[in-house]
Design a protein around this motif. Structure first.
Motif, PDB file in Angstrom:
ATOM      1  N   LEU A   1      47.060  45.761  39.303  1.00  0.00           N
ATOM      2  CA  LEU A   1      47.090  45.209  37.949  1.00  0.00           C
ATOM      3  C   LEU A   1      47.961  43.960  37.889  1.00  0.00           C
ATOM      4  N   GLU A   2      47.283  42.824  37.761  1.00  0.00           N
ATOM      5  CA  GLU A   2      48.017  41.568  37.596  1.00  0.00           C
ATOM      6  C   GLU A   2      47.646  41.036  36.225  1.00  0.00           C
ATOM      7  N   GLU A   3      48.551  41.160  35.267  1.00  0.00           N
ATOM      8  CA  GLU A   3      48.289  40.784  33.871  1.00  0.00           C
ATOM      9  C   GLU A   3      49.574  40.242  33.294  1.00  0.00           C
TER      10      GLU A   3
ATOM     11  N   ILE B   1      40.742  49.467  42.483  1.00  0.00           N
ATOM     12  CA  ILE B   1      40.251  48.542  41.463  1.00  0.00           C
ATOM     13  C   ILE B   1      41.186  47.340  41.402  1.00  0.00           C
ATOM     14  N   LYS B   2      40.626  46.163  41.251  1.00  0.00           N
ATOM     15  CA  LYS B   2      41.423  44.969  41.002  1.00  0.00           C
ATOM     16  C   LYS B   2      41.236  44.571  39.544  1.00  0.00           C
ATOM     17  N   TRP B   3      42.348  44.356  38.847  1.00  0.00           N
ATOM     18  CA  TRP B   3      42.344  44.020  37.423  1.00  0.00           C
ATOM     19  C   TRP B   3      43.258  42.824  37.300  1.00  0.00           C
TER      20      TRP B   3
ATOM     21  N   SER C   1      49.823  40.639  51.458  1.00  0.00           N
ATOM     22  CA  SER C   1      50.005  39.218  51.802  1.00  0.00           C
ATOM     23  C   SER C   1      49.558  38.267  50.696  1.00  0.00           C
ATOM     24  N   ASP C   2      48.624  38.705  49.859  1.00  0.00           N
ATOM     25  CA  ASP C   2      47.959  37.812  48.901  1.00  0.00           C
ATOM     26  C   ASP C   2      47.261  36.643  49.598  1.00  0.00           C
ATOM     27  N   PHE C   3      46.715  36.897  50.794  1.00  0.00           N
ATOM     28  CA  PHE C   3      45.848  35.897  51.430  1.00  0.00           C
ATOM     29  C   PHE C   3      44.758  35.489  50.435  1.00  0.00           C
TER      30      PHE C   3
ATOM     31  N   ALA D   1      47.838  45.370  52.139  1.00  0.00           N
ATOM     32  CA  ALA D   1      47.331  46.009  50.920  1.00  0.00           C
ATOM     33  C   ALA D   1      46.873  45.024  49.844  1.00  0.00           C
ATOM     34  N   HIS D   2      46.805  43.732  50.181  1.00  0.00           N
ATOM     35  CA  HIS D   2      46.461  42.746  49.137  1.00  0.00           C
ATOM     36  C   HIS D   2      45.937  41.460  49.769  1.00  0.00           C
ATOM     37  N   ALA D   3      44.610  41.308  49.793  1.00  0.00           N
ATOM     38  CA  ALA D   3      44.027  40.052  50.272  1.00  0.00           C
ATOM     39  C   ALA D   3      42.768  39.750  49.473  1.00  0.00           C
ATOM     40  N   HIS D   4      42.531  38.477  49.248  1.00  0.00           N
ATOM     41  CA  HIS D   4      41.293  38.046  48.588  1.00  0.00           C
ATOM     42  C   HIS D   4      40.311  37.587  49.645  1.00  0.00           C
ATOM     43  N   CYS D   5      39.038  37.871  49.412  1.00  0.00           N
ATOM     44  CA  CYS D   5      38.052  37.473  50.399  1.00  0.00           C
ATOM     45  C   CYS D   5      36.717  37.258  49.707  1.00  0.00           C
TER      46      CYS D   5
ATOM     47  N   MET E   1      40.748  44.419  50.625  1.00  0.00           N
ATOM     48  CA  MET E   1      40.213  43.136  50.181  1.00  0.00           C
ATOM     49  C   MET E   1      39.549  43.245  48.822  1.00  0.00           C
ATOM     50  N   PHE E   2      39.782  42.234  47.996  1.00  0.00           N
ATOM     51  CA  PHE E   2      39.040  42.097  46.752  1.00  0.00           C
ATOM     52  C   PHE E   2      38.646  40.640  46.568  1.00  0.00           C
ATOM     53  N   SER E   3      37.784  40.415  45.578  1.00  0.00           N
ATOM     54  CA  SER E   3      37.178  39.096  45.410  1.00  0.00           C
ATOM     55  C   SER E   3      38.188  38.042  44.982  1.00  0.00           C
TER      56      SER E   3
HETATM   57 ZN   LIG Z   1      46.198  38.191  44.719  1.00  0.00          ZN
END
Ligand SMILES: [Zn+2]
Length: 252
Positions: free
Chosen positions: A137-139, A103-105, A211-213, A7-11, A39-41
């Protein structure tokens, strides 16, 4: 076990400071049962995180648009990609596509700030709520609390890393945040101790494997969940069902 969903990877392919293309991810999960991935940026394709005073410009807007669009073009029969839209200070919800499921914030201390007082911000939140999309939401701690309790009341929020980078797991426990029915958590880079504490107190319904890949290794993060001393069906909730349920009516 059906399909495990990360549920959490950057790509992305513009920021080459780390190997984080779709191919890189696919390579890293070889031999695992991960069959889908949110995936998010990468942050550095969205805004200049190393310049606290950074304001937006056309070049970065273009980079951001390209980055969000790239995620709509990837995926393979054995690895489904679920794209989330990474939003920044142009609050470009007009770029949302039916494929976007969340949404990624994102912002860390000492990074350029979100313009929370911009009327476009409120407008974007309303649109996100209307589409019933979850927000990863990562703030900073105070901004996370403000977002959940005032700015976006009732919006579905996923706090990544069990709060590790938002001010800490226990700080959110003390504020009663984890108990809210619209607040979810992901397990990326979280300690086993905190995962166990969370499920003992708040149960299994709103916790998602992530994973926060490329910062986390998907297989290693997955083994953390597989090793928990909990019933198999509870593991499947964390690894698959909770996210599916969360996204069921998202942006439809
Ligand atoms: Zn992340």
């Amino acid at each position: 076990m059906n399909t495990i969903i990360d549920a959490h990877a950057h790509c992305g392919i513009q920021d080459q400071s780390m190997p984080q293309s779709f191919g890189d991810y696919r390579c890293q999960i070889q031999g695992s049962d991960i069959g889908a991935v949110v995936m998010f940026s990468p942050v550095m394709e969205i805004y200049d995180r190393y310049r606290p005073k950074f304001e937006d410009n056309a070049k970065w807007q273009q980079r951001r648009t390209q980055s969000n669009e790239y995620l709509l073009t990837i995926g393979s029969p054995d690895l489904k990609v679920i794209p989330y839209f990474f939003i920044w200070n142009d609050f470009a919800v007009d770029q949302l596509n039916p494929q976007h499921k969340g949404i990624k914030w994102h912002r860390h201390p000492n990074e350029p700030v979100y313009h929370y007082d911009d009327p476009q911000c409120k407008r974007a939140i309303d649109e996100i709520k209307r589409r019933n999309m979850p927000v990863v939401l990562e703030e900073e701690f105070e901004n996370t609390i403000f977002f959940i309790n005032e700015l976006a009341v009732g919006a579905k929020v996923i706090i990544p890393h069990l709060g590790l980078l938002n001010g800490g797991y226990h700080a959110f426990s003390e504020k009663g945040i984890w108990g809210k029915p619209n607040v979810y958590a992901d397990t990326a880079l979280a300690s086993r101790h905190e995962i166990e504490d969370y499920i003992n107190i708040f149960g299994y319904d709103r916790i998602l494997f992530g994973s926060d890949f490329p910062f986390g290794d998907p297989k290693q993060e997955l083994s953390k969940i597989l090793k928990l001393s909990i019933p198999q069906e509870k593991k499947e909730m964390i690894l698959e069902h909770n996210l599916k349920r969360l996204l069921k009516n998202s942006n439809t």
